[in-house]
Design an enzyme around this catalytic site. Structure first.
Site, PDB file in Angstrom:
ATOM      1  N   THR A 187       0.169  -1.287   0.012  1.00  0.00           N
ATOM      2  CA  THR A 187       0.393   0.188  -0.073  1.00  0.00           C
ATOM      3  C   THR A 187       0.802   1.066   0.237  1.00  0.00           C
ATOM      4  OG1 THR A 187       0.040  -0.335   2.230  1.00  0.00           O
ATOM      5  CG2 THR A 187      -1.732  -1.113   1.438  1.00  0.00           C
ATOM      6  N   GLY A 203       1.724  -7.370   5.706  1.00  0.00           N
ATOM      7  CA  GLY A 203       0.857  -8.023   6.141  1.00  0.00           C
ATOM      8  C   GLY A 203       1.297  -8.926   7.373  1.00  0.00           C
ATOM      9  N   ALA A 204       1.735  -7.871   8.644  1.00  0.00           N
ATOM     10  CA  ALA A 204       2.120  -8.582   9.590  1.00  0.00           C
ATOM     11  C   ALA A 204       0.672  -8.724  10.241  1.00  0.00           C
ATOM     12  CB  ALA A 204       3.043  -7.455  11.265  1.00  0.00           C
ATOM     13  N   ASP A 326       0.333  -3.964  19.122  1.00  0.00           N
ATOM     14  CA  ASP A 326       0.671  -3.409  17.384  1.00  0.00           C
ATOM     15  C   ASP A 326       1.202  -2.290  17.506  1.00  0.00           C
ATOM     16  OD1 ASP A 326       0.022  -2.910  14.923  1.00  0.00           O
ATOM     17  OD2 ASP A 326      -1.925  -3.333  14.966  1.00  0.00           O
ATOM     18  N   ASN A 412      -0.575   8.111  13.416  1.00  0.00           N
ATOM     19  CA  ASN A 412      -0.798   6.776  12.197  1.00  0.00           C
ATOM     20  C   ASN A 412      -0.201   7.155  11.119  1.00  0.00           C
ATOM     21  OD1 ASN A 412      -1.004   3.913  10.574  1.00  0.00           O
ATOM     22  ND2 ASN A 412      -2.179   3.751  11.938  1.00  0.00           N
ATOM     23  N   TRP A 413       0.050   6.545   9.842  1.00  0.00           N
ATOM     24  CA  TRP A 413       0.612   6.710   8.504  1.00  0.00           C
ATOM     25  C   TRP A 413       0.177   8.238   7.962  1.00  0.00           C
ATOM     26  CZ3 TRP A 413      -1.848   8.580   4.069  1.00  0.00           C
ATOM     27  CH2 TRP A 413      -3.103   8.508   5.102  1.00  0.00           C
ATOM     28  N   CYS A 621     -15.275 -11.877   8.419  1.00  0.00           N
ATOM     29  CA  CYS A 621     -15.785 -10.884   7.892  1.00  0.00           C
ATOM     30  C   CYS A 621     -15.823  -9.441   7.904  1.00  0.00           C
ATOM     31  CB  CYS A 621     -17.184 -11.260   8.141  1.00  0.00           C
ATOM     32  SG  CYS A 621     -18.106 -13.175   7.863  1.00  0.00           S
ATOM     33  N   CYS A 624     -13.750  -6.100   7.268  1.00  0.00           N
ATOM     34  CA  CYS A 624     -14.599  -5.595   5.967  1.00  0.00           C
ATOM     35  C   CYS A 624     -16.184  -5.235   5.424  1.00  0.00           C
ATOM     36  CB  CYS A 624     -14.387  -5.886   4.758  1.00  0.00           C
ATOM     37  SG  CYS A 624     -12.412  -6.408   3.913  1.00  0.00           S
TER      38      CYS A 624
HETATM   39 CA    CA Z   1      -0.109  -4.150  12.788  1.00  0.00          CA
END
Ligand code: CA
Length: 693
Positions: A187, A203-204, A326, A412-413, A621, A624
């Site tokens: 991403t 993908g962690a 995390d 965050n990002w 589920c 999403c």
């Molecule tokens: Ca993470």
């Protein structure tokens, strides 16, 4: 001219002239200059363009353009806009080169626009297999392209790095950078480093082993690849650095992947010939599940310096030793030269998820300072050696425990910006608690979420959690004094990245308000209703003497898909919005009314089966379709799925009948009985929806 000819093929040259005529009229033909290493090194002086992800290699995201300023900003309005055919999140920073704006939208689609008029020049759709969405923890987003010598480079969700001709929009080469069929995603934006294109992956949450790799800009051949965490110690270590790292892990960690993915920050320092990257969380989240005897688990949650030529590790600084919450350190890295205690220091600044603002010497990796910018309960502070002073309760997590910041981070990002006049760093800050519940059975789900966090817990702390406060703000931070100078509280917790331009800041919010603030005191000087939440950062550029501000407006991301309180915001089709002085175009907008019809369908299930259905729903589920089957609107709200959908549920969920729409097939993950239980659970949620109304 020779250099120019070398950079473009004959066909491209012909196209260039046609496009130049089309864009600027033939009498005044403008030949775009070659964006080579020299141009990128001198990006600071190139006021009109936005050549790299963070505008310059320092990634300070400050544009010196100041035609739009405190006096004129009242006259700022929409010059043009483009509506994408998708509601999923937009996170890209566009690139602008000589009147052409390049950007990426959801599903890794590339676009080129005339930056002044909004005319579409080309689209390149890499046709990401929609089923790969199941591996995307955090929506099918993309944070933008890179430009180098006539090519546009971009990562795709399914792990490819692609090079597209900037003039024609045709694919030049593509390379699969991740093992096919594994739970890696891309991403992040690639970065150009001395003839190489660098890209990481994510993908962690799914049990992958993180790495970053460099590819030749010319032909896509791999130049180097550097893992961030150790693999199987019975196999040869890839490097001395990985051998050292392995000493800080215990147990059979490699079987669980390890994590440490480099999914966002990559910053090049041409002066020191180093590349700095931020690494992600542990996989699984909880240390005692992946490294039972403890240890720092290098190089998780770290800022690491790699030699640009071969990817060898030069130094590391671990923001969260033995990560347990995390707390990725993948958040944006910003380079600056700061006067600290009477000496000029070459520093890196970062405000990672764990809630501390770090200033690190980028020559050596030495810790200079770190202070909490958010509400932090996992540590009391950072000691003189740069190690966090941890809370015993947060480390042990013996019982279900509330910890702040939550896994989406105190920041965050969302990019931060530095203003050279105020010497302040600006970024969005969130405050929220997360209920950590360690569950050793949640680490071995093939092809799925493997965080080690319980999804079966139904205890009383769940209700308490719902009542805990959460909030968000825009902060101006003094990195030398390590303190907040001013803040603007937001109405919703999560908000977008920041642009500093001249004496102003630009930032979008979850409710769709795109605002401008004075950089010195945070006074709101302008706002525009984008009709959809904004997460991406704005950029500024100039074409033919006019300054523009552009932003990708689109609300998505993990908080939105899970539909937690954190991510509440305005969902709608994504748009690219471009503003200039003296314009006031209206934004075409039609509120979408979603039909909320309860399906006429029954599935018999006892209490135990319903419980299994709820657990399986949460595992497969919820990320999403939302917690409790309450969707944010980005994806179908399953409580209101039609009777026909319920009749065809097997072909949809197990047969992959809607894979082209982004609904993966769960064949091999779920059997028919399990699917029936999920369906029964969703139908109970449908009935509750009636009761709510
Ligand atoms: Ca993470």
């Amino acid at each position: 001219m020779i250099k120019f000819l070398r950079a473009y093929t004959t066909t491209s040259l012909l196209l260039l002239i046609i496009i130049s005529c089309f864009q600027f009229s033939c009498e005044k033909e403008v030949i775009p200059k070659v964006i080579d290493d020299k141009a990128l090194l001198e990006a600071e002086k190139d006021e009109s363009n936005w050549l790299t992800h963070g505008r310059t290699y320092k990634e300070q995201r400050h544009s010196p353009l100041n035609d739009i300023n405190t006096t004129t900003v009242n006259d700022l309005g929409l010059a043009w806009s483009y509506e994408f055919d998708d509601k999923r999140g937009l996170e890209a920073t566009p690139i602008v080169v000589d009147g052409v704006l390049y950007t990426t939208s959801s599903w890794s689609i590339l676009h080129a626009f005339n930056a002044a008029t909004g005319e579409k020049i080309w689209t390149y759709n890499p046709e990401v297999p929609r089923g790969h969405a199941r591996y995307a923890c955090c929506d099918v987003v993309n944070r933008g392209p890179a430009f180098y010598k006539g090519k546009i480079y971009s990562g795709t969700l399914d792990g490819r790095l692609i090079a597209v001709d900037a003039l024609s929009g045709e694919l030049v080469w593509e390379v699969q950078t991740t093992p096919k069929g594994q739970a890696y995603t891309i991403t992040g934006a690639p970065r150009v480093v001395d003839g190489k294109i660098l890209i990481g992956n994510g993908g962690a949450e799914y049990g992958v082993r993180g790495y970053i790799a460099a590819y030749s800009a010319e032909d896509g051949s791999q130049v180097w690849k550097t893992y961030t965490v150790p693999g199987n110690p019975e196999l040869p270590f890839e490097s001395k650095a990985i051998e050292t790292a392995a000493e800080t892990w215990s147990g059979e960690y490699w079987k669980l992947g390890g994590g440490g993915t480099c999914w966002d920050a990559i910053v090049y320092d041409p002066e020191l010939q180093m590349v700095y990257i931020g690494t992600g969380n542990g996989s699984p989240w909880y240390r005692r599940l992946r490294s039972p005897e403890g240890g720092d688990n290098l190089y998780l949650s770290s800022i690491i310096a790699l030699r640009a030529s071969d990817g060898e590790l030069m130094w590391h600084y671990q923001t969260t030793p033995g990560d347990n919450w995390d707390y990725t350190a993948t958040q944006p890295l910003m380079l600056a030269d700061l006067q600290i205690d009477g000496a000029m220091r070459k520093v890196i600044m970062q405000a990672p998820k764990n809630g501390f603002f770090y200033v690190i010497d980028r020559t050596t990796g030495e810790f200079i300072s770190g202070e909490a910018f958010g509400h932090v309960t996992w540590a009391k502070g950072i000691d003189d050696q740069g190690r966090p002073i941890e809370s015993k309760e947060a480390r042990e997590l013996n019982d279900p425990t509330f910890v702040r910041p939550a896994p989406n981070g105190a920041h965050n990002w969302h990019p931060m910006a530095f203003n050279p006049t105020t010497s302040l760093v600006y970024f969005p800050v969130y405050d929220g608690a997360f209920l950590h519940i360690v569950d050793s059975t949640e680490i071995n789900n093939p092809r799925d979420w493997n965080t080690g966090r319980s999804i079966k817990y139904r205890g009383e702390k769940l209700a308490e959690w719902g009542g805990l406060p959460m909030s968000g703000k825009l902060v101006a931070w003094d990195p030398v004094a390590q303190k907040e100078i001013w803040k603007v509280e937001h109405n919703l917790p999560v908000s977008g990245g920041v642009l500093s331009s001249g004496e102003l800041l630009f930032q979008g919010r979850a409710d769709g308000m795109f605002r401008s603030y004075r950089a010195d005191n945070g006074e709101v000087v302008w706002e525009f209703d984008a009709k959809t939440g904004i997460a991406a950062p704005a950029i500024s550029y100039k074409v033919n003497g006019t300054q523009y501000v552009a932003i990708m407006a689109g609300w998505g991301g993990p908080e939105v898909l899970w539909n937690t309180g954190f991510g509440r915001g305005k969902v709608g089709n994504g748009r690219l919005l471009v503003f200039a002085l003296g314009h006031d175009k209206a934004l075409a907008y039609e509120e979408e009314k979603l039909a909320q019809v309860i399906p006429d369908f029954e599935v018999k299930a006892n209490e135990e089966e319903l419980f299994e259905g709820s657990v399986l729903y949460t595992r497969h589920c919820a990320r999403c379709h939302g917690v409790g089957a309450h969707s944010s609107g980005l994806t179908p709200d399953l409580r209101f799925s039609s009777t026909a959908v319920h009749q065809e549920i097997e072909t949809i969920v197990l047969g992959g009948a809607r894979e082209v729409l982004g609904m993966p097939s769960f064949k091999g993950d779920l059997n028919l009985v399990q699917l029936k239980n999920i369906q029964a659970y969703i139908l109970t949620q449908s009935k509750l929806a009636v009761a709510e109304d």
